[in-house]
Design an enzyme around this catalytic site. Sequence first.
Site, PDB file in Angstrom:
ATOM      1  N   GLU A  70       6.276  -8.342 -18.594  1.00  0.00           N
ATOM      2  CA  GLU A  70       7.402  -9.243 -18.917  1.00  0.00           C
ATOM      3  C   GLU A  70       8.597  -8.430 -19.388  1.00  0.00           C
ATOM      4  O   GLU A  70       8.448  -7.498 -20.181  1.00  0.00           O
ATOM      5  CB  GLU A  70       7.056 -10.213 -20.059  1.00  0.00           C
ATOM      6  CG  GLU A  70       6.145 -11.354 -19.702  1.00  0.00           C
ATOM      7  CD  GLU A  70       5.928 -12.323 -20.877  1.00  0.00           C
ATOM      8  OE1 GLU A  70       6.766 -12.384 -21.802  1.00  0.00           O
ATOM      9  OE2 GLU A  70       4.900 -13.015 -20.847  1.00  0.00           O
ATOM     10  N   GLU A  74      -0.048 -11.423 -25.174  1.00  0.00           N
ATOM     11  CA  GLU A  74       0.531 -11.117 -26.482  1.00  0.00           C
ATOM     12  C   GLU A  74      -0.271 -11.662 -27.672  1.00  0.00           C
ATOM     13  O   GLU A  74       0.163 -12.584 -28.366  1.00  0.00           O
ATOM     14  CB  GLU A  74       1.966 -11.661 -26.557  1.00  0.00           C
ATOM     15  CG  GLU A  74       2.881 -11.066 -25.510  1.00  0.00           C
ATOM     16  CD  GLU A  74       4.349 -11.427 -25.721  1.00  0.00           C
ATOM     17  OE1 GLU A  74       4.640 -12.331 -26.526  1.00  0.00           O
ATOM     18  OE2 GLU A  74       5.208 -10.804 -25.075  1.00  0.00           O
TER      19      GLU A  74
END
Length: 443
Positions: free
Chosen positions: A355, A167
Amino acid sequence: MFDKKQFGNDFKWGVSTAAYQIEGAHLSDGKGHSIWDKFSNQPKKIFKGHNGNHACDFYNKYRDDLQLMKYLNIPNFRFSLAWSRILPNGTGHANQKGIDFYNKLIDQSLEFGIEPWVTLYHWDLPQALENKGGWTNREVVGWFSDYAELCAKQFGDRVKNWMVLNEPMVFTGAGYFLGVHAPGRKGLRNFIPAVHHAALSQSVIAKIIKDICPLSNVGTTFSCSHLEPNTSSDKDRLATIKVDALINRLFIEPSLGLGYPTSDIKLLDRIYKYFLPNDEHLLKHDFDFVGIQNYTREIVTHSYFVPLLNAKFIKAEKRKVPITLMNWEVYPDALYQILKKYSAYPQIKKIIVTENGAAFHDTIFDGKVNDELRTSYLKSHIGEVLRAKNDGVNVGGYFVWTFTDNFEWAEGFYPRFGLVHTNFKTQERTVKQSGYWYKEFLQ
Ligand code: FCB
């Protein structure tokens, strides 16, 4: 209900973790400090003054945790390497004990029939590199390249699945623009160069891994939220386009050869100040897979008061919708929408949900944790993955965030995301109802 067979035999099921959130042992065996060691030990940075010094003590308990993972039938384990455990100063001298730890972890996983999925960078930059400017210094691309090369040579004989970054929008945005994550820096003058150097790194490092381990499966991961405008007004729609460019498209598009989405968000124009002649080309990489990480949707509205962006989110609490402990709306369709959105880029070969998960109030009663909300969150989101797959999206895996409750960054130990409950005083693990559900589903 659906069952596992509907996803096909090649579909990768797993759990995701990150070094700083679970390992603890922050000073053991020659490890250097990372930016999170420093940040979380400063006053008022983390909820109730928590820090990740000990976390889940995974450094010492990894074998037991892997055993439990095996017992829960979990075949794939995503974890990250702590750069400063391997290279205490970020560059130069390598710490053999740190390398030994990851060798043991990888070997033990394989022995239990669990496939390792390694993230090279999940936010814990060595502090020694931050002292030299961290992600704002272009040299970070070279430091990261050396670290990645060492990892590929040390572990690439056994690790087949790699992710370069976790991320990048979150670690640059929260760490270099808002200052709420490590290293706690603020403002566009930190954020913009950090973005460019992270975007360059994701492609440069992917090529290095691929060169050293040609048969490996190399991807990188992106945070993504499904966005909807608050109203159909032009202003709200424009605000949504800008936020989308910033939080969903900023890192993926340059890697696909599309450049930064500057036409939709003018404030990014200043990124070209940091360009060298060959950068357009360096930013590109044909990843074997793209990891998407989605938790929620956001509703966007125009705002005069937010400088440059003129847009803001309408908080989920205000909208009176079901929320998690992170104040994120529970909205399973968001995952479907995000999968559709990313699969619309013809350059993306394969998507893996690296995720997805939820934090709720968990209580242990009679040795049991009846986390029905989490179980239903997981079921509904996995259902959306199947819907996307049946609609032709090339989605090849799903990883639950996360295995054991752990250190949730600025929120400390408060939000529990695990399939397994952690007692942070005794380090006792208790499988939650959601963990038993996943076990049965994976059987
Ligand atoms: C993601 C992070 C991960 C975890 C979850 C809840 O943004 O990648 O480390 O904190 O959120």
